[in-house]
Design a protein around this motif. Structure first.
Motif, PDB file in Angstrom:
ATOM      1  N   LEU A 185      36.276  70.510  57.466  1.00  0.00           N
ATOM      2  CA  LEU A 185      37.257  71.248  56.659  1.00  0.00           C
ATOM      3  C   LEU A 185      38.682  70.775  56.918  1.00  0.00           C
ATOM      4  CD1 LEU A 185      36.425  75.041  56.458  1.00  0.00           C
ATOM      5  CD2 LEU A 185      36.494  73.321  54.651  1.00  0.00           C
ATOM      6  N   ALA A 186      38.998  70.554  58.210  1.00  0.00           N
ATOM      7  CA  ALA A 186      40.356  70.135  58.571  1.00  0.00           C
ATOM      8  C   ALA A 186      40.664  68.771  57.958  1.00  0.00           C
ATOM      9  CB  ALA A 186      40.515  70.099  60.089  1.00  0.00           C
ATOM     10  N   ILE A 187      39.679  67.865  58.007  1.00  0.00           N
ATOM     11  CA  ILE A 187      39.883  66.521  57.434  1.00  0.00           C
ATOM     12  C   ILE A 187      39.979  66.619  55.903  1.00  0.00           C
ATOM     13  CG2 ILE A 187      38.878  64.220  57.129  1.00  0.00           C
ATOM     14  CD1 ILE A 187      39.975  64.805  59.942  1.00  0.00           C
ATOM     15  N   ALA A 188      39.106  67.441  55.301  1.00  0.00           N
ATOM     16  CA  ALA A 188      39.147  67.609  53.845  1.00  0.00           C
ATOM     17  C   ALA A 188      40.530  68.109  53.425  1.00  0.00           C
ATOM     18  CB  ALA A 188      38.068  68.590  53.400  1.00  0.00           C
ATOM     19  N   GLU A 189      41.035  69.116  54.135  1.00  0.00           N
ATOM     20  CA  GLU A 189      42.353  69.655  53.790  1.00  0.00           C
ATOM     21  C   GLU A 189      43.422  68.565  53.909  1.00  0.00           C
ATOM     22  OE1 GLU A 189      43.656  73.207  55.918  1.00  0.00           O
ATOM     23  OE2 GLU A 189      45.725  72.611  55.488  1.00  0.00           O
ATOM     24  N   ARG A 190      43.352  67.775  54.991  1.00  0.00           N
ATOM     25  CA  ARG A 190      44.352  66.725  55.205  1.00  0.00           C
ATOM     26  C   ARG A 190      44.303  65.700  54.075  1.00  0.00           C
ATOM     27  NH1 ARG A 190      43.638  63.203  60.331  1.00  0.00           N
ATOM     28  NH2 ARG A 190      43.299  61.473  58.860  1.00  0.00           N
ATOM     29  N   GLY A 228      45.424  63.864  47.391  1.00  0.00           N
ATOM     30  CA  GLY A 228      45.138  64.663  46.200  1.00  0.00           C
ATOM     31  C   GLY A 228      43.653  64.985  46.135  1.00  0.00           C
ATOM     32  N   TYR A 229      43.333  66.109  45.522  1.00  0.00           N
ATOM     33  CA  TYR A 229      41.937  66.550  45.467  1.00  0.00           C
ATOM     34  C   TYR A 229      41.067  65.578  44.686  1.00  0.00           C
ATOM     35  CZ  TYR A 229      37.815  69.259  44.245  1.00  0.00           C
ATOM     36  OH  TYR A 229      36.520  69.659  44.050  1.00  0.00           O
ATOM     37  N   VAL A 259      33.840  62.581  49.024  1.00  0.00           N
ATOM     38  CA  VAL A 259      33.117  63.036  50.215  1.00  0.00           C
ATOM     39  C   VAL A 259      32.948  61.851  51.172  1.00  0.00           C
ATOM     40  CG1 VAL A 259      30.909  63.939  51.048  1.00  0.00           C
ATOM     41  CG2 VAL A 259      32.000  64.965  49.040  1.00  0.00           C
ATOM     42  N   ALA A 260      32.794  60.651  50.617  1.00  0.00           N
ATOM     43  CA  ALA A 260      32.664  59.451  51.461  1.00  0.00           C
ATOM     44  C   ALA A 260      33.935  59.215  52.277  1.00  0.00           C
ATOM     45  CB  ALA A 260      32.354  58.235  50.591  1.00  0.00           C
ATOM     46  N   ASP A 261      35.131  59.478  51.678  1.00  0.00           N
ATOM     47  CA  ASP A 261      36.384  59.342  52.430  1.00  0.00           C
ATOM     48  C   ASP A 261      36.389  60.273  53.638  1.00  0.00           C
ATOM     49  OD1 ASP A 261      37.496  57.550  50.578  1.00  0.00           O
ATOM     50  OD2 ASP A 261      38.328  59.165  49.342  1.00  0.00           O
ATOM     51  N   ILE A 262      35.988  61.503  53.393  1.00  0.00           N
ATOM     52  CA  ILE A 262      35.992  62.514  54.454  1.00  0.00           C
ATOM     53  C   ILE A 262      35.022  62.100  55.562  1.00  0.00           C
ATOM     54  CG2 ILE A 262      35.439  64.929  54.984  1.00  0.00           C
ATOM     55  CD1 ILE A 262      36.275  65.487  51.960  1.00  0.00           C
ATOM     56  N   ALA A 263      33.817  61.680  55.156  1.00  0.00           N
ATOM     57  CA  ALA A 263      32.799  61.255  56.132  1.00  0.00           C
ATOM     58  C   ALA A 263      33.306  60.054  56.925  1.00  0.00           C
ATOM     59  CB  ALA A 263      31.501  60.918  55.402  1.00  0.00           C
ATOM     60  N   SER A 264      34.001  59.152  56.248  1.00  0.00           N
ATOM     61  CA  SER A 264      34.473  57.933  56.903  1.00  0.00           C
ATOM     62  C   SER A 264      35.480  58.249  58.015  1.00  0.00           C
ATOM     63  CB  SER A 264      35.060  57.007  55.833  1.00  0.00           C
ATOM     64  OG  SER A 264      35.966  56.112  56.416  1.00  0.00           O
ATOM     65  N   VAL A 265      36.412  59.175  57.746  1.00  0.00           N
ATOM     66  CA  VAL A 265      37.380  59.555  58.784  1.00  0.00           C
ATOM     67  C   VAL A 265      36.657  60.143  59.990  1.00  0.00           C
ATOM     68  CG1 VAL A 265      39.312  61.087  59.339  1.00  0.00           C
ATOM     69  CG2 VAL A 265      39.229  59.970  57.103  1.00  0.00           C
ATOM     70  N   LEU A 266      35.576  60.867  59.730  1.00  0.00           N
ATOM     71  CA  LEU A 266      34.821  61.519  60.811  1.00  0.00           C
ATOM     72  C   LEU A 266      33.760  60.586  61.408  1.00  0.00           C
ATOM     73  CD1 LEU A 266      34.445  64.918  58.966  1.00  0.00           C
ATOM     74  CD2 LEU A 266      35.503  64.679  61.216  1.00  0.00           C
ATOM     75  N   HIS A 269      48.920  71.553  44.963  1.00  0.00           N
ATOM     76  CA  HIS A 269      48.934  72.264  43.691  1.00  0.00           C
ATOM     77  C   HIS A 269      47.724  71.831  42.845  1.00  0.00           C
ATOM     78  CE1 HIS A 269      51.732  74.081  40.426  1.00  0.00           C
ATOM     79  NE2 HIS A 269      50.500  74.442  40.266  1.00  0.00           N
ATOM     80  N   GLU A 270      47.421  70.545  42.884  1.00  0.00           N
ATOM     81  CA  GLU A 270      46.266  70.018  42.152  1.00  0.00           C
ATOM     82  C   GLU A 270      44.971  70.679  42.647  1.00  0.00           C
ATOM     83  OE1 GLU A 270      45.943  65.663  42.292  1.00  0.00           O
ATOM     84  OE2 GLU A 270      43.779  65.944  42.333  1.00  0.00           O
TER      85      GLU A 270
END
Lengths: 205, 205
Positions: free
Chosen positions: A23-28, A34-35, A40-47, A117-118
């Motif tokens: 969640l923290a990475i998704a929010e960042r 931007g949303y 989801v692959a970006d989020i997984a990649s950071v983690l 906002h997006e």
């Protein structure tokens, strides 16, 4: 059983911890990229995990957006609850602080940052349930505040929930992300003028 | 000069008449087909003229949208002005009628018809100036009503324009097309509850 309980707890805690990190990475990423551009692959990649691992916790990007929005709105409600809980402060003063805090946090979280906002616009269009829960949460907190003001004799209202909903609807210009943006250059009223006007209504018989 | 004046008038009138017809057709097509799907060629075709003839009056589709929005909002303001002008009716009663009419007409014109809603969204995003003029127009009418109520002793307000802007901002949920749609399933307040609450504020010292 005594052996299983700690094991379950540990698993739940580890899962909950991972859920929190996702969640923290998704929010960042929603905030920075931007949303729409975030996958989801970006989020997984950071983690450093597989997208499948993210999907174990959040079955879709929409579910992630809802959880992020829910967390941000939960932060706002927690701060509002802290203000309402100051029982030694007069209700009128708490209401002023409440409205100012709701405005400031809504603006900071959702309007000032174009990319957040997006995210909010998508949540409003696709996941109204999250927004609905927040509206109801704010209504309940305002109702508690108005009812305490009525009990102490500061306010003269027949139905605290009706009065609370009137106050909340009346300040939508100051806490609805799209309206904050749209009305930025409109003539007024200021938040202080509006609060004074609403307090006059609450004090009237 | 006595000969030229009627000639100019006739030309102006013929031009004004054609402008009106273009606008009426544009509004009809925006309503039936949606703003995005309607082209200037569609409008010209219904009028059996060339698109160039439409462009003589409206340099762009955006200009057409602004003129249609302006006309619809002008209709609303004309009805509100009629209500304010009923000087023999108590101000509180006129305010109730005013707010109810503003809500009803906004809903009918812009929210009930999904395609007109599309036109409004484009106007709000691209032509805020039209919306701004409408907000100011409604503020002025409300200010006149509140000032008359203050003069007759019905209302106790220091600054009628500030009070008018507070009332207008407080009912945005009932007259902003996007909010009418978003809040349709939310708990309340009803328009009657909100009006009663605002009248209490106007009557308070």
């Amino acid at each position: 059983m005594t052996m299983q309980t700690p094991t379950r707890d540990t698993t739940a805690s580890a899962g909950s911890d991972l859920r929190c990190r996702i969640l923290a990475i998704a929010e960042r990423l929603f905030r920075d990229m931007g949303y729409r551009k975030t996958t989801v692959a970006d989020i997984a990649s950071v983690l450093r995990m597989s997208p499948g691992n993210v999907y174990r916790f959040f079955p879709s990007k929409k579910a992630l957006n809802e959880a992020v929005a829910d967390r941000l709105l939960g932060d706002i409600e927690a701060e509002l609850e802290r203000i309402v809980a100051q029982a030694d402060v007069p209700a009128a003063e708490r209401l002023r602080t409440f409205v100012a805090a709701l405005h400031r946090m809504s603006e900071q979280q959702f309007t000032a940052n174009r990319r957040m906002h997006e995210m909010v616009e998508v949540a409003m269009a696709e996941s109204w349930e999250v927004i609905h829960r927040h509206i109801e949460g704010v209504d309940r907190l305002l109702c508690r505040l108005v009812a305490e003001g009525a009990q102490s004799g500061e306010f003269a209202v027949e139905d605290p929930m009706v009065a609370a909903r009137c106050v909340h609807a009346a300040i939508v210009r100051f806490c609805h992300p799209a309206l904050i943006a749209q009305c930025a250059d409109e003539a007024g009223p200021t938040l202080e003028q509006m609060t004074a006007f609403l307090l006059a209504g609450l004090r009237a018989a």
